[in-house]
Design a protein around this motif. Structure first.
Motif, mmCIF file in Angstrom:
data_model
loop_
_atom_site.group_PDB
_atom_site.id
_atom_site.type_symbol
_atom_site.label_atom_id
_atom_site.label_comp_id
_atom_site.label_asym_id
_atom_site.label_seq_id
_atom_site.Cartn_x
_atom_site.Cartn_y
_atom_site.Cartn_z
ATOM 1 N N ALA A 1 0.852 -1.188 0.000
ATOM 2 C CA ALA A 1 0.000 0.000 0.000
ATOM 3 C C ALA A 1 0.885 1.234 0.000
ATOM 4 O O ALA A 1 2.000 1.216 0.541
ATOM 5 C CB ALA A 1 -0.920 0.005 1.226
ATOM 6 N N GLY A 2 0.411 2.287 -0.615
ATOM 7 C CA GLY A 2 1.217 3.501 -0.681
ATOM 8 C C GLY A 2 0.503 4.617 -1.406
ATOM 9 O O GLY A 2 -0.735 4.651 -1.490
ATOM 10 N N ILE A 3 1.288 5.561 -1.947
ATOM 11 C CA ILE A 3 0.776 6.764 -2.593
ATOM 12 C C ILE A 3 1.128 6.748 -4.074
ATOM 13 O O ILE A 3 2.276 6.468 -4.443
ATOM 14 C CB ILE A 3 1.374 8.028 -1.952
ATOM 15 N N VAL A 4 0.159 7.055 -4.921
ATOM 16 C CA VAL A 4 0.409 7.108 -6.359
ATOM 17 C C VAL A 4 1.294 8.312 -6.683
ATOM 18 O O VAL A 4 0.951 9.459 -6.373
ATOM 19 C CB VAL A 4 -0.913 7.198 -7.154
ATOM 20 N N LEU A 5 2.444 8.031 -7.290
ATOM 21 C CA LEU A 5 3.345 9.095 -7.735
ATOM 22 C C LEU A 5 3.081 9.477 -9.189
ATOM 23 O O LEU A 5 3.243 10.642 -9.572
ATOM 24 C CB LEU A 5 4.808 8.639 -7.605
ATOM 25 N N GLN A 6 2.702 8.483 -9.982
ATOM 26 C CA GLN A 6 2.488 8.695 -11.421
ATOM 27 C C GLN A 6 1.262 7.901 -11.853
ATOM 28 O O GLN A 6 1.204 6.688 -11.661
ATOM 29 C CB GLN A 6 3.723 8.233 -12.188
ATOM 30 N N SER A 7 0.276 8.571 -12.407
ATOM 31 C CA SER A 7 -0.936 7.888 -12.844
ATOM 32 C C SER A 7 -0.667 7.091 -14.113
ATOM 33 O O SER A 7 0.355 7.277 -14.788
ATOM 34 C CB SER A 7 -2.060 8.894 -13.076
ATOM 35 N N ALA A 8 -1.590 6.206 -14.469
ATOM 36 C CA ALA A 8 -1.427 5.355 -15.640
ATOM 37 C C ALA A 8 -1.559 6.163 -16.923
ATOM 38 O O ALA A 8 -2.454 7.004 -17.056
ATOM 39 C CB ALA A 8 -2.459 4.234 -15.618
ATOM 40 N N ALA A 9 -0.694 5.898 -17.880
ATOM 41 C CA ALA A 9 -0.680 6.635 -19.145
ATOM 42 C C ALA A 9 -1.954 6.431 -19.949
ATOM 43 O O ALA A 9 -2.342 7.297 -20.738
ATOM 44 C CB ALA A 9 0.535 6.224 -19.969
ATOM 45 N N ASP A 10 -2.632 5.289 -19.758
ATOM 46 C CA ASP A 10 -3.838 5.026 -20.531
ATOM 47 C C ASP A 10 -5.091 5.649 -19.916
ATOM 48 O O ASP A 10 -6.204 5.457 -20.410
ATOM 49 C CB ASP A 10 -4.039 3.523 -20.736
ATOM 50 N N GLY A 11 -4.921 6.382 -18.827
ATOM 51 C CA GLY A 11 -6.040 7.078 -18.203
ATOM 52 C C GLY A 11 -6.831 6.250 -17.212
ATOM 53 O O GLY A 11 -7.759 6.755 -16.576
ATOM 54 N N SER A 12 -6.493 4.985 -17.047
ATOM 55 C CA SER A 12 -7.196 4.147 -16.075
ATOM 56 C C SER A 12 -6.626 4.380 -14.680
ATOM 57 O O SER A 12 -5.502 4.854 -14.526
ATOM 58 C CB SER A 12 -7.054 2.667 -16.448
ATOM 59 N N GLY A 13 -7.395 4.031 -13.670
ATOM 60 C CA GLY A 13 -6.872 4.100 -12.307
ATOM 61 C C GLY A 13 -6.892 5.483 -11.710
ATOM 62 O O GLY A 13 -7.295 6.465 -12.337
ATOM 63 N N PRO A 14 -6.440 5.597 -10.463
ATOM 64 C CA PRO A 14 -6.523 6.846 -9.712
ATOM 65 C C PRO A 14 -5.434 7.850 -10.094
ATOM 66 O O PRO A 14 -4.425 7.507 -10.708
ATOM 67 C CB PRO A 14 -6.353 6.383 -8.258
ATOM 68 N N ALA A 15 -5.654 9.086 -9.689
ATOM 69 C CA ALA A 15 -4.719 10.169 -9.981
ATOM 70 C C ALA A 15 -3.539 10.152 -9.023
ATOM 71 O O ALA A 15 -3.565 9.507 -7.966
ATOM 72 C CB ALA A 15 -5.448 11.506 -9.880
ATOM 73 N N ALA A 16 -2.495 10.870 -9.397
ATOM 74 C CA ALA A 16 -1.336 11.038 -8.519
ATOM 75 C C ALA A 16 -1.791 11.624 -7.188
ATOM 76 O O ALA A 16 -2.680 12.481 -7.133
ATOM 77 C CB ALA A 16 -0.304 11.937 -9.179
ATOM 78 N N GLY A 17 -1.193 11.142 -6.107
ATOM 79 C CA GLY A 17 -1.561 11.580 -4.771
ATOM 80 C C GLY A 17 -2.569 10.682 -4.080
ATOM 81 O O GLY A 17 -2.790 10.821 -2.869
ATOM 82 N N SER A 18 -3.176 9.772 -4.815
ATOM 83 C CA SER A 18 -4.168 8.869 -4.226
ATOM 84 C C SER A 18 -3.498 7.837 -3.324
ATOM 85 O O SER A 18 -2.403 7.358 -3.605
ATOM 86 C CB SER A 18 -4.956 8.144 -5.318
ATOM 87 N N ARG A 19 -4.191 7.487 -2.252
ATOM 88 C CA ARG A 19 -3.744 6.421 -1.365
ATOM 89 C C ARG A 19 -4.327 5.110 -1.890
ATOM 90 O O ARG A 19 -5.547 5.002 -2.083
ATOM 91 C CB ARG A 19 -4.213 6.670 0.076
ATOM 92 N N VAL A 20 -3.483 4.103 -2.105
ATOM 93 C CA VAL A 20 -3.962 2.872 -2.732
ATOM 94 C C VAL A 20 -3.378 1.646 -2.054
ATOM 95 O O VAL A 20 -2.310 1.689 -1.439
ATOM 96 C CB VAL A 20 -3.608 2.821 -4.237
ATOM 97 N N VAL A 21 -4.105 0.522 -2.191
ATOM 98 C CA VAL A 21 -3.584 -0.787 -1.836
ATOM 99 C C VAL A 21 -3.502 -1.579 -3.124
ATOM 100 O O VAL A 21 -4.375 -1.458 -3.992
ATOM 101 C CB VAL A 21 -4.474 -1.493 -0.790
ATOM 102 N N THR A 22 -2.439 -2.381 -3.278
ATOM 103 C CA THR A 22 -2.151 -2.996 -4.563
ATOM 104 C C THR A 22 -1.794 -4.466 -4.425
ATOM 105 O O THR A 22 -1.320 -4.920 -3.381
ATOM 106 C CB THR A 22 -0.959 -2.288 -5.240
ATOM 107 N N PHE A 23 -2.017 -5.192 -5.536
ATOM 108 C CA PHE A 23 -1.625 -6.591 -5.629
ATOM 109 C C PHE A 23 -0.894 -6.840 -6.938
ATOM 110 O O PHE A 23 -1.221 -6.285 -7.978
ATOM 111 C CB PHE A 23 -2.848 -7.510 -5.578
ATOM 112 N N GLY A 24 0.091 -7.759 -6.877
ATOM 113 C CA GLY A 24 0.772 -8.274 -8.068
ATOM 114 C C GLY A 24 1.603 -9.460 -7.622
ATOM 115 O O GLY A 24 1.886 -9.625 -6.433
ATOM 116 N N TRP A 25 2.018 -10.297 -8.573
ATOM 117 C CA TRP A 25 2.777 -11.489 -8.199
ATOM 118 C C TRP A 25 4.253 -11.202 -7.960
ATOM 119 O O TRP A 25 5.029 -12.116 -7.686
ATOM 120 C CB TRP A 25 2.603 -12.579 -9.245
ATOM 121 N N SER A 26 4.662 -9.948 -8.031
ATOM 122 C CA SER A 26 6.035 -9.552 -7.698
ATOM 123 C C SER A 26 6.062 -8.041 -7.545
ATOM 124 O O SER A 26 5.091 -7.347 -7.850
ATOM 125 C CB SER A 26 7.021 -10.002 -8.791
#
Length: 309
Positions: free
Chosen positions: A58-83
């Motif tokens: 979990a952390g803070i978004v520094l750079q939003s997704a280039a394709d426009g999906s997902g939250p903006a920079a500064g958002s607090r998020v929890v994340t999952f991935g296999w690495s």
């Protein structure tokens, strides 16, 4: 950037290249990560020396997704991935994250992805459990505690199976109606089993199913293979089935649901250990030795040294 890496000396902090997000990914500054039994016990020995492991962060978004999906920079998020979780920076697909409410601590949120979503999806796969008896094996672990709570919220009569009386702490508060020392302690058959242990316990749980009951084989904390004797099963009139459970992506919707439960006080992250990431090796060993009830959370801090104490 700094990251936690596997090595001969155990988990250690070292410098690696910064991640480069794809168009569908955000770049986050990691505040906290949670450890899972599987990513430690079954870590690949063939991974590159600079490979960054880790599933939950979990952390803070520094750079939003280039394709426009997902939250903006500064958002607090929890994340999952296999690495990629065990580092100061993480690039993660927007379909596998959720925005964290301001009232929810990022460390608490980091404990949700693999354990919480696995428990949630496994309870769903049992079908309706309203008024039905559901056994949770390994109930004191990370997935197990979430499974007890979520099954209870779904209306089940939850039986929590633990290895000893000391491991039962807090399980009744989560919604367990009964506590047993292994499936052998069951007084009546059960409709559903959420099994995180595997091995002999999975077999014993299968023998105690109601007709048409189901076992969701979620994990293998015992590190044992499972042998089911169908003659024994037949003698006990077991006519249920075992399903091999694998958590499904994307995680975004399930994470959002679990965060709402956290925000409203209906769910607790069950953090049994929390400390700075320079104590990761200690946390990992305690988790493997089953000395931690629930989840282990590592805080990523700017003052962490370049090695472990």
């Amino acid at each position: 950037m700094q990251a936690l890496l596997h090595g001969p000396q155990g988990l250690h902090i070292a410098d690696v290249a910064d991640p480069k997000p794809r168009d569908s990914q955000v770049l986050i500054e990691v505040a906290a990560v949670s450890l899972n039994f599987g990513e430690i016990a079954y870590a690949s020995r063939d991974a590159r020396s600079d490979h960054v492991s880790g599933w939950d962060a979990a952390g803070i978004v520094l750079q939003s997704a280039a394709d426009g999906s997902g939250p903006a920079a500064g958002s607090r998020v929890v994340t999952f991935g296999w690495s990629g979780a065990w580092a100061r920076l993480r690039a993660v697909d927007t379909e596998n994250l959720a925005v964290v409410p301001e009232s929810v601590d990022l460390g608490a949120a980091s404990a949700l992805p693999v354990a919480g979503v696995s428990a949630l999806q496994a309870v769903r796969r049992l079908g309706s459990v309203l008024g039905r008896r559901v056994l949770v094996t390994g109930a004191s672990g990370g997935v197990g505690r979430y499974a007890v709570r979520l099954a209870a919220l779904a209306g089940a009569h939850v039986i929590a199976s633990v290895s000893g009386p000391g491991r039962a702490e807090g399980l009744r508060e989560l919604g367990a109606t009964e506590i047993v020392l292994g499936p052998e302690g069951l007084s009546e058959p059960v409709y559903g089993v959420l099994d995180t242990v595997g091995g002999a316990q999975l077999a014993e749980a299968f023998y105690r199913l109601e007709p048409d009951g189901v076992v969701q084989a979620i994990g293998r904390a015992s590190r044992e293979t499972t042998t089911i004797d169908f003659e024994v099963a037949g003698s006990r009139s077991a006519r249920g089935r075992v399903e091999n459970f694998n958590v499904s992506t994307p995680f975004a919707a399930d994470l959002s649901y679990l965060l709402r439960l956290l925000e409203t006080g209906k769910l607790d992250p069950q953090i049994g250990w929390r400390g700075p990431w320079d104590r990761a090796e200690q946390a990992a060993q305690d988790l493997l030795a089953r000395r931690i009830p629930g989840k282990a959370v590592l805080d990523i801090t700017a003052s962490s040294p370049a090695g472990l104490a």
